[in-house]
Design an enzyme around this catalytic site. Structure first.
Site, PDB file in Angstrom:
ATOM      1  N   CYS A  92       0.867  -1.176   0.000  1.00 58.92           N
ATOM      2  CA  CYS A  92       0.000   0.000   0.000  1.00 58.92           C
ATOM      3  C   CYS A  92       0.906   1.229   0.000  1.00 58.92           C
ATOM      4  O   CYS A  92       2.128   1.098   0.065  1.00 58.92           O
ATOM      5  CB  CYS A  92      -1.007  -0.003   1.153  1.00 58.92           C
ATOM      6  SG  CYS A  92      -0.327   0.164   2.802  1.00 58.92           S
ATOM      7  N   CYS A 108      -2.164   1.427  -4.328  1.00 58.54           N
ATOM      8  CA  CYS A 108      -0.882   2.069  -4.674  1.00 58.54           C
ATOM      9  C   CYS A 108      -0.812   2.446  -6.143  1.00 58.54           C
ATOM     10  O   CYS A 108       0.200   2.949  -6.627  1.00 58.54           O
ATOM     11  CB  CYS A 108       0.308   1.219  -4.260  1.00 58.54           C
ATOM     12  SG  CYS A 108       0.479  -0.351  -5.095  1.00 58.54           S
ATOM     13  N   CYS A 165       3.436   0.262  -8.386  1.00 58.59           N
ATOM     14  CA  CYS A 165       3.909  -1.110  -8.241  1.00 58.59           C
ATOM     15  C   CYS A 165       4.308  -1.660  -9.611  1.00 58.59           C
ATOM     16  O   CYS A 165       3.461  -1.831 -10.481  1.00 58.59           O
ATOM     17  CB  CYS A 165       2.807  -1.964  -7.630  1.00 58.59           C
ATOM     18  SG  CYS A 165       3.333  -3.618  -7.182  1.00 58.59           S
TER      19      CYS A 165
END
Length: 142
Positions: free
Chosen positions: A19, A93, A97
């Site tokens: 996160c 996120c 990522c």
């Protein structure tokens, strides 16, 4: 003769929870999986912009169910952590990522506990447990 397992293949599945701040959702998920898997899963968590510390309300909510995450520390998300994981669970996120081939990715839509009171964080904690239990049922035994 059975095939040998290469030395770089983990003996047990590995899950990375990601996160933004690695201070609430991902820490609670890592705490749940560590607790429920009882050592059969390698558990990691990280954040794209890690906070200074884990959210104290998340720590309190997890303590209420007997899971101690007081020693957890927010970690920076690295490509190495993703490459070392079989499953990557993201929680808000966005595009931070990186995607690597051969990994299982899931995006869990969970409210952010930042700034929330204990009642709201309890709901997030319980929703996270449900999702972790489902994930655990889908992973091969370690």
């Amino acid at each position: 003769m059975p095939e040998s397992t290469p030395a770089d293949v983990p003996a047990r599945p590995s899950v990375l929870f990601v996160c933004v701040h690695n201070a609430g959702r991902s820490q609670m998920a890592a705490g749940w999986l560590t607790h429920l898997a009882a050592g059969r899963i390698e558990v990691r968590s990280a954040g794209s912009v890690p906070a200074e510390q884990v959210n104290p309300v998340a720590v309190q909510a997890m303590a209420e169910v007997g899971i101690d995450i007081t020693t957890a520390q927010p970690n920076i998300l690295t490509g190495e952590a993703i490459q070392a994981s079989d499953v990557v669970i993201t929680m808000g996120c966005g595009d931070a990522c990186p995607i690597f081939p051969g990994k299982r990715y899931e995006d869990w839509k969970l409210d952010d506990p930042a700034g929330q009171g204990i009642d709201a964080v309890r709901l997030i904690r319980d929703d996270t447990r449900f999702r972790v239990e489902k994930l655990l049922s889908e992973l091969p035994p370690g």
